[in-house]
Structure formats: C-alpha cells, structure tokens
Design an enzyme around this catalytic site. Structure first.
Site, short mmCIF file in Angstrom:
data_model
loop_
_atom_site.label_atom_id
_atom_site.label_comp_id
_atom_site.label_asym_id
_atom_site.label_seq_id
_atom_site.Cartn_x
_atom_site.Cartn_y
_atom_site.Cartn_z
N ASN A 11 -9.82 -0.38 0.33
CA ASN A 11 -8.60 -0.11 0.45
C ASN A 11 -8.13 -0.92 -0.69
O ASN A 11 -8.09 -2.02 -1.03
CB ASN A 11 -7.92 -0.97 1.86
CG ASN A 11 -6.37 -1.05 1.82
OD1 ASN A 11 -5.96 -0.48 0.78
ND2 ASN A 11 -5.96 -1.40 2.85
N HIS A 43 -3.47 7.11 2.55
CA HIS A 43 -3.70 5.84 2.35
C HIS A 43 -4.73 5.59 2.88
O HIS A 43 -5.04 5.61 4.04
CB HIS A 43 -2.51 4.69 2.51
CG HIS A 43 -2.97 3.31 2.38
ND1 HIS A 43 -3.64 2.69 1.36
CD2 HIS A 43 -2.80 2.27 3.14
CE1 HIS A 43 -4.18 1.71 1.55
NE2 HIS A 43 -3.70 1.19 2.50
N CYS A 95 0.82 -1.26 -0.03
CA CYS A 95 -0.02 0.03 -0.14
C CYS A 95 0.74 1.38 0.12
O CYS A 95 0.29 2.30 -0.18
CB CYS A 95 -1.09 -0.03 1.17
SG CYS A 95 -1.96 -1.46 1.27
N1 COA Z 1 -17.80 -9.62 10.04
C1 COA Z 1 -17.99 -9.89 11.52
N2 COA Z 1 -17.47 -10.00 12.60
C2 COA Z 1 -16.19 -10.20 12.25
C3 COA Z 1 -15.60 -9.99 10.94
C4 COA Z 1 -16.44 -9.76 10.03
N3 COA Z 1 -15.85 -9.39 8.60
N4 COA Z 1 -14.28 -9.99 10.96
C5 COA Z 1 -13.99 -10.55 12.27
N5 COA Z 1 -15.18 -10.43 13.09
C6 COA Z 1 -15.25 -10.81 14.32
C7 COA Z 1 -14.25 -11.49 14.88
O1 COA Z 1 -14.24 -13.02 14.86
C8 COA Z 1 -14.02 -11.08 16.37
O2 COA Z 1 -15.10 -11.92 17.13
P1 COA Z 1 -14.95 -12.52 18.62
O3 COA Z 1 -14.77 -11.26 19.34
O4 COA Z 1 -16.34 -13.15 18.79
O5 COA Z 1 -13.76 -13.15 18.56
C9 COA Z 1 -14.64 -9.57 16.39
O6 COA Z 1 -15.48 -9.61 15.16
C10 COA Z 1 -13.58 -8.54 16.56
O7 COA Z 1 -12.53 -9.04 15.72
P2 COA Z 1 -11.30 -8.02 15.53
O8 COA Z 1 -10.21 -9.05 14.37
O9 COA Z 1 -10.80 -7.84 16.79
O10 COA Z 1 -11.88 -6.84 14.74
P3 COA Z 1 -11.15 -5.50 14.77
O11 COA Z 1 -12.06 -4.52 15.53
O12 COA Z 1 -9.62 -5.61 14.84
O13 COA Z 1 -11.54 -5.13 13.26
C11 COA Z 1 -10.31 -4.89 10.93
C12 COA Z 1 -11.00 -6.02 12.09
C13 COA Z 1 -9.53 -5.98 10.21
C14 COA Z 1 -11.41 -4.24 10.41
C15 COA Z 1 -9.26 -4.19 11.70
O14 COA Z 1 -8.41 -4.98 12.64
C16 COA Z 1 -8.45 -3.54 10.85
O15 COA Z 1 -8.87 -2.82 9.96
N6 COA Z 1 -7.16 -3.74 10.72
C17 COA Z 1 -6.08 -3.00 9.94
C18 COA Z 1 -6.35 -3.69 8.52
C19 COA Z 1 -5.50 -2.88 7.40
O16 COA Z 1 -5.55 -1.59 7.33
N7 COA Z 1 -5.03 -3.49 6.42
C20 COA Z 1 -4.52 -3.07 5.59
C21 COA Z 1 -3.21 -2.40 5.63
S1 COA Z 1 -2.51 -1.67 4.42
#
Ligand code: COA
Length: 338
Positions: A295, A265, A124
């Site tokens: 993204n 980004h 990215c």
């Molecule tokens: N829909 C519904 N529930 C989901 C899910 C989805 N798509 N993905 C994960 N969950 C659930 C998980 O299983 C977890 O459940 P639990 O609490 O029962 O275990 C809960 O939601 C929280 O998961 P978590 O991974 O902690 O969520 P989060 O708040 O961290 O959000 C992202 C997930 C991916 C949105 C976030 O971590 C993020 O944006 N990370 C950065 C990603 C990024 O920028 N990548 C590119 C870099 S250039």
C-alpha cells in the site's frame, strides 16, 4: 447512459495527456520483515496479498525525488514541457517540509513557473481528490493544463518494530497530466470526494504527545509514525469501498461490465476481492499490483493508472472507474470517460 446529461453545463472536457510513475529500487520482502518482527510470509500473504514492497534509500530518495521523477515521466509521455503547466497539485502525507509545499518545490524543479502549486492532504484518497479537483478547474476554464501527483514515502513514517503497519506499506509515486478537451463528455463524468472525520483515530500520525488519540495512551506509539487500528480500518474500508463503486456505477448508469477498467487503491487484496465478489465486477478488469508494491498511500492509484495505461490494460472505449479510501477517514471516486 447519457454522458451528455452528466456533463451538461460544462463547455469543455478533460483528457489525460500523459502518465508517469516512480518506485524506488529497494525491495523489502515478507521474509525480510519476518527477520525484524514476529510475522511470516504466509501470514502476510494470506491477510493482505502482499509479497514485497518498495522502500526508499534515505536520504538519497524520498517523497520529493519520487514525485519529481513521476511528473517528469508523465510530461515526457505527454510530449510536454513543465513550462506549459498552469498548476501542479501534489497529494501526500509524507512531504519533507510543511512549508514550502511539495508542489512548489516540484513546480520549481520542472520549470513550471509561475504555475500555481499546492498540496492536498487526503491520505490514500489523495490522488483521486487531486484528479477530481484538476478536472473541475479545467472544466470551468480556470486552468488548461494541470500536473497531478500522488506520492508517499511511507517508509519515512513507519515504525519497523510495529508489525501492525510495517507489513502493509511501501513507497511510490504516480502522476498524470490533465488538459482541456473540446468534448465536454470527456473527463470525470461523475465524481465524489467525501470524508468522515469522526473516525480519524483509526489511522493517524501524531507528532506530539497531546495528539495521541484518547484511549491510545497505552499504545507504545512512536511519535511521528503511523498509528493504525487495522480492524477498524478494514471494516470501514470494505463498506465504503463497495458503496463508492456501487454509487459510481448507479449514478453514471453503468453496469459493472460497461466499465473498461477499475483502478482501485491498493490497501489489501482481500478488500478488493470482496468488492469483486459482492458487486459482480469482472475480475479481469480490476487491476491488482499490491503483491509487488504493498500500500503506497497516495502513490497507489497513480501508480496503477500509469502501469495499466502503459501495458494497454485500459479499454479507452469505455469509462474507467477510479476509487480510493484512506486516513481522515476519506474516500473518493471518479468515473472517467476517455
Ligand atoms: N504478523 C503476524 N500476526 C499478526 C500480525 C502480523 N503482522 N499483525 C497482527 N497479528 C496477529 C494479531 O496479534 C492477532 O493475534 P491474536 O488473534 O492472537 O490476537 C491476529 O494476528 C489477528 O489480528 P487482526 O488485527 O485481527 O488481523 P486482521 O485479519 O484484521 O489483519 C490487517 C490485519 C492489518 C492486515 C487488516 O486488519 C487490514 O488490512 N486492515 C486494513 C488496513 C488498511 O487497509 N490500511 C490502510 C487504509 S488506506
């Protein structure tokens, strides 16, 4: 701020002669995803700010077609022909082939022969890496005019059974034509290109079994698809992103409101909102289009740059801050004086 001191030693500067972008027509909404995996529009919007993303119609569309369209539009915007380019740099992690590079194929198709052509792999951060590289080459006189393109067709490396990644990513390309300017204080007056490879396994695309990261063996990972540890990436991104903006402001002697536009980004709206809040950035100057495009990896910053320029949202009397982070892990910034 002393622009001349920051660019001392350079005989010339760089200007943006034109920009272009391309996105596929195909739209994948949160509701579409909720029919494919256990997720919901509400969850996705709350956690990421994304409502929909663009998806290529394969094999008709892909990284090559989007990149070509974006650079053609940038050339048209600049009123230039491909044959006037000295170099084509393409940033992508979703190129169709390892050889030839995307840049070679695009240069060939737009008549930029015998311009140099190579790809940059910085996920990215790729567009900002390419922009910084092009700026440096022009400043030292190794090239006069360079086309840069950031493009990723993320839908080609997403496992749509994996809700941890399928909700985030979309496809897009952004391009800019950079050319020499007599004024050395124009162009990138401060820039960084950095990486910490020790955290690579938070975001990677294993092609073979033996490339799966230690500890990831139990993950039902599909080879050739993106694997992400969302929580790890989030922690890294929030910190690095804010540090990069703070560093850019400090090193170029700017207060947050002395920047005309922030081109960030688009990885997660919460990451951008957190930077706005913690660093006191003027939110009206921080562009956000993640709701519509998700993204798009290396496509994201170039797409924002083009959309902002074309809609008159860049105040060119003030410097623009570009900042990105991504797989590698990598991050990069540029304070650009118009
Ligand atoms: N829909 C519904 N529930 C989901 C899910 C989805 N798509 N993905 C994960 N969950 C659930 C998980 O299983 C977890 O459940 P639990 O609490 O029962 O275990 C809960 O939601 C929280 O998961 P978590 O991974 O902690 O969520 P989060 O708040 O961290 O959000 C992202 C997930 C991916 C949105 C976030 O971590 C993020 O944006 N990370 C950065 C990603 C990024 O920028 N990548 C590119 C870099 S250039």
């Amino acid at each position: 701020m002393n622009h001349a001191a920051l660019t001392a030693g350079f005989a010339r500067g760089v200007r943006i002669a034109g920009t272009g972008s391309a996105v596929p027509d195909g739209i994948l909404t949160n509701d579409d995803l909720a029919r494919m995996v256990d997720t919901s529009d509400e969850w996705i919007q709350q956690r990421t700010g994304i409502k929909e993303r663009r998806i290529c119609d394969k094999p008709r569309e892909g990284t090559l077609t989007l990149s070509r369209l974006a650079v053609q539009r940038a050339l048209e915007d600049a009123g230039l022909d491909g044959s006037s380019l000295d170099l084509v740099i393409v940033a992508s992690v979703t190129g169709e082939m390892a050889c030839p590079s995307l840049a070679c194929r695009i240069a060939g198709e737009i008549g930029a022969t015998p311009a140099g052509a190579f790809d940059v792999v910085a996920a990215c951060s790729g567009f900002v890496y390419a922009m910084n590289l092009a700026d440096s080459l022009i400043r030292v006189g190794r090239a006069n005019r360079i086309a840069i393109v950031g493009c990723d067709c993320m839908s080609s490396i997403i496992d749509y059974d994996d809700r941890s990644v399928s909700i985030l990513f979309g496809d897009a390309a952004g391009s800019a034509i950079l050319e020499a300017d007599d004024d050395p204080t124009k162009g990138s007056i401060y820039q960084t290109m950095e990486a910490d490879g020790s955290g690579w396994q938070a975001l990677y695309i294993p092609r073979r079994e033996n490339e799966i990261a230690p500890g990831d063996e139990e993950n039902p990972i599909r080879l050739g698809c993106l694997r992400m540890n969302g929580r790890e990436v989030y922690k890294f991104a929030v910190t690095r992103f804010q540090r990069a903006i703070k560093d850019g402001l400090e090193k170029s002697g700017l207060a947050p409101d002395e920047v005309g536009a922030y081109i960030c980004h688009q990885s997660n709206a919460r990451i951008i909102e957190s930077a706005v809040e913690k660093l006191g950035l003027p939110s009206e100057k921080v562009f956000v289009n993640i709701d519509k495009f998700g993204n798009s990896s290396a496509g994201s910053v170039g797409l924002c740059l083009d959309q902002m320029r074309k809609s008159g949202r860049i105040d060119e009397s003030k410097p623009t801050m570009l900042v990105a982070f991504g797989g590698g892990m990598t991050w990069a910034s540029s304070v650009w004086r118009h």
